[in-house]
Enzyme design. Structure first.
Site, PDB file in Angstrom:
ATOM      1  N   GLU A   4       0.814  -1.214   0.000  1.00  0.00           N
ATOM      2  CA  GLU A   4       0.000   0.000   0.000  1.00  0.00           C
ATOM      3  C   GLU A   4       0.851   1.270   0.000  1.00  0.00           C
ATOM      4  O   GLU A   4       0.810   2.068   0.949  1.00  0.00           O
ATOM      5  CB  GLU A   4      -0.962   0.003   1.192  1.00  0.00           C
ATOM      6  CG  GLU A   4      -1.994  -1.106   1.126  1.00  0.00           C
ATOM      7  CD  GLU A   4      -3.074  -1.000   2.196  1.00  0.00           C
ATOM      8  OE1 GLU A   4      -2.836  -0.332   3.217  1.00  0.00           O
ATOM      9  OE2 GLU A   4      -4.136  -1.606   2.015  1.00  0.00           O
ATOM     10  N   GLU A  37      -6.676  -7.780  -1.002  1.00  0.00           N
ATOM     11  CA  GLU A  37      -7.110  -7.816   0.400  1.00  0.00           C
ATOM     12  C   GLU A  37      -8.557  -7.368   0.507  1.00  0.00           C
ATOM     13  O   GLU A  37      -8.965  -6.398  -0.138  1.00  0.00           O
ATOM     14  CB  GLU A  37      -6.291  -6.845   1.260  1.00  0.00           C
ATOM     15  CG  GLU A  37      -4.858  -7.199   1.478  1.00  0.00           C
ATOM     16  CD  GLU A  37      -4.178  -6.182   2.401  1.00  0.00           C
ATOM     17  OE1 GLU A  37      -4.867  -5.562   3.227  1.00  0.00           O
ATOM     18  OE2 GLU A  37      -2.963  -6.000   2.258  1.00  0.00           O
ATOM     19  N   HIS A  72      -8.166  -6.864  14.035  1.00  0.00           N
ATOM     20  CA  HIS A  72      -8.530  -6.982  12.623  1.00  0.00           C
ATOM     21  C   HIS A  72      -8.848  -8.444  12.323  1.00  0.00           C
ATOM     22  O   HIS A  72      -8.327  -9.346  12.964  1.00  0.00           O
ATOM     23  CB  HIS A  72      -7.415  -6.430  11.728  1.00  0.00           C
ATOM     24  CG  HIS A  72      -7.462  -4.942  11.637  1.00  0.00           C
ATOM     25  ND1 HIS A  72      -7.719  -4.273  10.474  1.00  0.00           N
ATOM     26  CD2 HIS A  72      -7.331  -4.002  12.592  1.00  0.00           C
ATOM     27  CE1 HIS A  72      -7.743  -2.978  10.719  1.00  0.00           C
ATOM     28  NE2 HIS A  72      -7.500  -2.782  11.996  1.00  0.00           N
TER      29      HIS A  72
HETATM   30  C1  GLA Z   1      -4.445  -2.851   4.806  1.00  0.00           C
HETATM   31  C2  GLA Z   1      -3.033  -3.361   4.898  1.00  0.00           C
HETATM   32  C3  GLA Z   1      -2.894  -4.544   5.784  1.00  0.00           C
HETATM   33  C4  GLA Z   1      -3.715  -4.369   7.036  1.00  0.00           C
HETATM   34  C5  GLA Z   1      -5.130  -4.203   6.639  1.00  0.00           C
HETATM   35  C6  GLA Z   1      -5.999  -4.099   7.873  1.00  0.00           C
HETATM   36  O1  GLA Z   1      -5.110  -3.269   3.704  1.00  0.00           O
HETATM   37  O2  GLA Z   1      -2.447  -3.662   3.659  1.00  0.00           O
HETATM   38  O3  GLA Z   1      -1.541  -4.677   6.134  1.00  0.00           O
HETATM   39  O4  GLA Z   1      -3.277  -3.260   7.727  1.00  0.00           O
HETATM   40  O5  GLA Z   1      -5.273  -3.034   5.891  1.00  0.00           O
HETATM   41  O6  GLA Z   1      -7.290  -4.425   7.608  1.00  0.00           O
END
Ligand code: GLA
Length: 648
Positions: A151, A302, A352
Site C-alpha cells: 500500500e 485484500e 482486525h
Molecule cells: C491494509 C493493509 C494490511 C492491514 C489491513 C488491515 O489493507 O495492507 O496490512 O493493515 O489493511 O485491515
C-alpha cells in the site's frame, strides 16, 4: 506474462503472517488452507526485522521452512518485499531516513511505514533486502508472484524530499519563470528567485498555495513509483518470469496516481474495505480497478471478513463474504484474497479480522471461507470474456486532489462523494459502468457521467466534445471543467472548458447549507425533485432547461442562507440539455437525490446486481427478498447465481 506463475484458475487466499505464530501452528495453517481451498498466500509483507535482524545479517531459515511447507501443501506464494516496515535498527542508524511531518516532527519507529522514500539510505536498504530475497527464493517452486512493498502512500516533508521535489519540478516545468507563472506566485509575495527557495508544502501560517500542493501530490506519486521501479528491476533481473505487483489502497489521502502506476505493474491489485454501503462500494472499487487495469483481469488482494464501518468492526451478514467476493470476480478480479489468513493475537491489528478468526476453525466465518473456496474453481470459465459496460463515469484522481485544496468555495466538497453518487445511481439501476479517464476513447459508451471533474485540460475537453458530436450522451455535474491542469480558474464563466459544449454559462456558485433543500420544477411547473448541497446561477446560451430552481421565498426548507439562495435562483435553470452534433450534453448544477438523478437518466431500479460477461451472467441478490433474474430464475434473498444466458 501469466500471473500468478503457474495459475490457471482463480486465486484464493490472503496475507499469511506465520512469523507471528509458533511453528506448530504452521502445520495446522496449511491443513486448514487446504480444507478451505486456499491456493495463494501473501507472505513476508512486514517481515524485514525477522529477515534482517541486524544490518546485513540475514535469517532466512524460518521463511525457507514456511515456503517448503506451503509448497508441500500445494499452495503458491505471493512473496512480499518487506520494505513497508523497516526494522528499528534502520531508523536508529539512519535518522535522516525517517518520515518528517509537514510540521517538522521527525517520526520514530514503533508502527509501520515510517521511512522517507526520497532518503538514499532507505532506497539502498530496500534494494539490498529485495536482492537478498530474490537471490534466496528465485528457484523456489512455491514462488508464484512478487508483492512489492505494501500500500504505497506515505508522505514526508524532509530535506531529502525537498531536494527531490525541486528536481521533479525542474523536469516538469523547465524554468523557475514557468513555475512562478503556473503557481501564481505573484499572490502573497511567493515569487521564487532561486530553486533552493522552493519547498514541499510544510506547515505555514495560513493557506498554502494550491498549485504547489497539487504538484507535491503528483511528485509523491512519481517518487514512490520510482521506488517501486527500483525493486521491480531487481526482481526482473533475477526472476524474469515471475510477475510483479503491488497492492493499491483506496482513500483520498493516498498520493498515488494509480492510472500511471498501472502501466508499471504486471497486474493491478487492490485492497478493498467498504464501510457504509458494502455492495455499492464493492462495485465501485472493482470497476475502478478494472479501469486502472485497462479492462484486463486484476486481483482483489485484500478484503476483510468483517466490515470496518469507521467507528465499529461489524460482522458481515451470512453469505456476504461470498456475495462481495463474487461481485469483485464478476467485475474482473481473478480471485478473492483477504487480510489476513489467521487473526492476530497481539500487535496493533489484533482486532482486525482473519479467515481463521480468534474463535478458530469451529466458527461461522471459517465455514463460509470453506464454502467460498469450494465455489470458486467452477467460476473460471465465466470470467474469460470481458465485462460488458454500457456507460462510463469519468475518473481523474488529480481532480480529486485539487478538490481537497484549502480555500475552495465550500469546505464540504468531496470528489469521492460526487463520483460515488454517479456510480451508485448506475449500479442501483442495473447499469454496469466502467470508469474512464477524460482522455480515453469514449465512443463505445451510450452514456458518460462527469461528476465534479474540476481540472480539465484543453485536450480532454476536446475529447468530450468529440464524444458528444459522435452521438454520445454526456452528463456533466457541478464543479466540472472549472480549472486547467495547473488548477488555474478558466475565466469568462463556469464551467469554463465545457461552456460551449453544454450551451450554458454559470455566473455564480451558491453552495447550500447541509440542511438546505430547494424544490426543482419541470418547465411546465410540475415538481421534479430536490436540489441539495450546491446550486448555481445558470444562464442558457443555446441549451434548454429541463428543470428550474423553484425556491420562491419560503419554499426552501433552510431558514438561513439557503432560503435567500432559493429565492435568488427562483425560476432559473438547474438542469439543462444541449444538442451538439449527433449527441446531447446535459448539465446538472446541483446535487440531485439518487432517485431524481436516475429519473433524469431514464433508469429503472434493479433489485439485483447483474453483470454480463459474454454468454455468462453473474446475478447477486444482496437484498432481503427473493428476486427473479431476467429469464425467470428465482434468486432467494442473499443468494447468487453464475449462469450461461441460454440456461436461464
Ligand atoms: C491494509 C493493509 C494490511 C492491514 C489491513 C488491515 O489493507 O495492507 O496490512 O493493515 O489493511 O485491515
Amino acid at each position: 506474462m501469466d500471473w500468478p506463475r503457474g495459475f490457471g484458475g482463480l486465486c484464493y487466499g490472503g496475507d499469511y503472517n506465520p512469523e507471528q505464530w509458533p511453528e506448530e501452528v504452521w502445520k495446522e495453517d496449511v491443513e486448514l488452507m487446504r480444507r478451505a481451498g486456499v491456493n495463494l498466500v501473501s507472505v513476508g509483507v512486514f517481515s524485514w526485522a525477522r529477515l534482517e535482524p541486524a544490518p546485513g545479517v540475514h535469517d532466512f531459515g524460518w521463511l525457507d521452512r514456511v515456503l517448503d511447507l506451503l509448497h508441500t501443501g500445494g499452495i503458491g506464494v505471493n512473496l512480499a518485499t518487506p520494505t513497508a516496515s523497516p526494522p528499528p535498527w534502520f531508523g536508529l542508524a539512519h535518522p535522516d531516513a525517517l518520515t518528517v511531518t509537514a510540521s517538522g516532527v521527525r517520526l520514530t519507529h514503533g508502527s509501520r511505514d515510517t521511512y522517507c522514500v526520497s532518503a538514499p539510505p532507505y532506497r539502498d536498504a530496500s534494494a539490498r533486502i529485495t536482492r537478498a530475497l530474490a537471490e534466496r527464493y528465485r528457484d523456489h517452486p512455491a514462488l508464484a508472484m512478487w508483492h512489492v512493498h505494501n500500500e504505497y502512500g506515505t508522505w514526508c516533508h524532509c530535506d531529502h524530499v525537498a531536494a527531490a521535489f525541486r528536481t521533479w519540478l525542474q523536469a516538469r516545468h523547465g524554468t523557475l519563470d514557468t513555475l512562478n507563472d503556473l503557481w501564481t506566485t505573484s499572490f502573497w509575495s511567493q515569487h521564487y528567485s532561486a530553486w533552493e527557495q522552493v519547498m514541499p508544502p510544510r506547515a505555514t501560517q495560513y493557506l498554502p498555495n494550491p498549485a504547489q500542493t497539487l504538484d507535491f501530490r503528483r511528485f509523491l506519486s512519481d517518487e514512490m513509483l520510482d521506488c517501486f521501479r527500483e525493486q521491480k528491476a531487481v526482481l526482473r533481473e533475477l526472476t524474469p518470469d515471475v510477475p510483479v505487483t503491488t497492492n493499491f489502497v483506496f482513500g483520498d489521502w493516498v498520493p498515488v496516481n494509480q492510472r500511471h502506476w498501472a502501466r508499471e505493474v504486471d497486474l493491478v491489485a487492490i485492497d478493498h474495505y467498504p464501510a457504509a454501503d458494502p455492495p455499492a462500494e464493492t462495485a465501485f472499487g472493482a470497476d475502478l480497478a478494472r479501469c486502472w487495469s485497462g479492462g484486463e483481469p486484476w486481483l482483489l488482494m485484500e478484503q476483510a471478513v468483517v466490515t470496518y464501518t469507521g467507528p465499529r468492526m461489524v460482522p458481515k451478514r451470512p453469505g456476504e463474504i461470498a456475495r462481495l467476493s463474487l461481485s469483485h470476480i464478476a467485475r474482473g478480479s481473478r480471485g478473492a484474497m483477504f487480510f489476513q489468513w489467521r487473526a492476530s493475537r497481539g500487535g496493533a491489528e489484533l482486532w482486525h479480522s482473519g479467515m481463521v478468526p480468534h474463535a478458530g476453525q469451529d466458527s461461522r466465518i471459517f465455514r463460509e471461507i470453506c464454502e467460498l473456496g469450494a465455489l470458486l474453481p467452477a467460476l473460471r470459465e465465466a470470467t474469460l470474456a470481458p465485462v460488458e459496460a454500457e456507460a462510463a463515469v469519468l475518473w481523474d484522481v488529480e481532480s480529486g486532489w485539487a478538490l481537497q485544496s484549502p480555500g475552495l468555495p465550500s469546505t464540504e466538497l468531496s470528489y469521492l462523494d460526487a463520483v460515488r453518487q454517479a456510480h451508485r445511481v448506475l449500479y442501483r439501476h442495473g447499469v454496469t459502468a466502467d470508469f474512464a479517464h477524460p482522455s480515453a476513447d469514449l465512443s463505445a459508451y451510450r452514456m458518460v457521467l462527469v461528476p465534479s471533474l474540476y481540472l480539465l485540460s484543453d485536450a480532454d475537453a476536446e475529447n468530450l466534445r468529440r464524444y458528444v458530436e459522435g452521438g454520445g450522451t454526456l452528463v456533466v455535474s457541478y464543479l466540472s471543467g472549472i480549472a486547467d491542469e495547473h488548477a488555474r480558474i478558466r475565466l469568462g464563466g463556469y464551467p469554463g472548458a465545457l461552456r460551449d459544449l453544454l450551451g450554458i454559462r454559470v455566473e455564480e456558485f451558491h453552495p447550500l447549507a447541509p440542511d438546505a433543500a430547494i424544490p426543482l420544477s419541470a418547465p411546465g411547473g410540475d415538481p421534479v425533485g430536490t436540489a441539495t448541497f450546491w446550486s448555481e446561477h445558470v444562464h442558457l446560451e443555446g441549451a434548454e432547461a429541463l428543470a428550474h430552481y423553484g425556491g420562491a421565498p419560503g419554499t426552501a426548507k433552510d431558514t438561513g442562507t439557503a432560503g435567500a439562495t432559493g429565492a435568488a435562483l427562483a425560476g432559473l435553470p438547474a438542469v439543462t440539455r444541449h444538442r451538439h452534433g449527433s449527441g446531447t450534453a446535459l448539465y446538472i448544477s446541483t446535487r440531485l437525490t439518487d432517485d431524481t438523478y436516475a429519473r433524469l437518466l431514464g433508469l429503472e431500479p434493479s433489485p439485483l446486481e447483474l453483470v454480463r460477461r459474454g454468454e455468462w451472467l453473474f446475478a447477486i441478490n444482496h437484498g432481503d427478498d427473493g428476486q427473479v433474474v431476467p429469464g425467470g430464475l428465482r434468486l432467494p434473498a442473499g443468494s447468487h447465481a453464475v449462469q450461461k444466458m441460454r440456461e436461464i
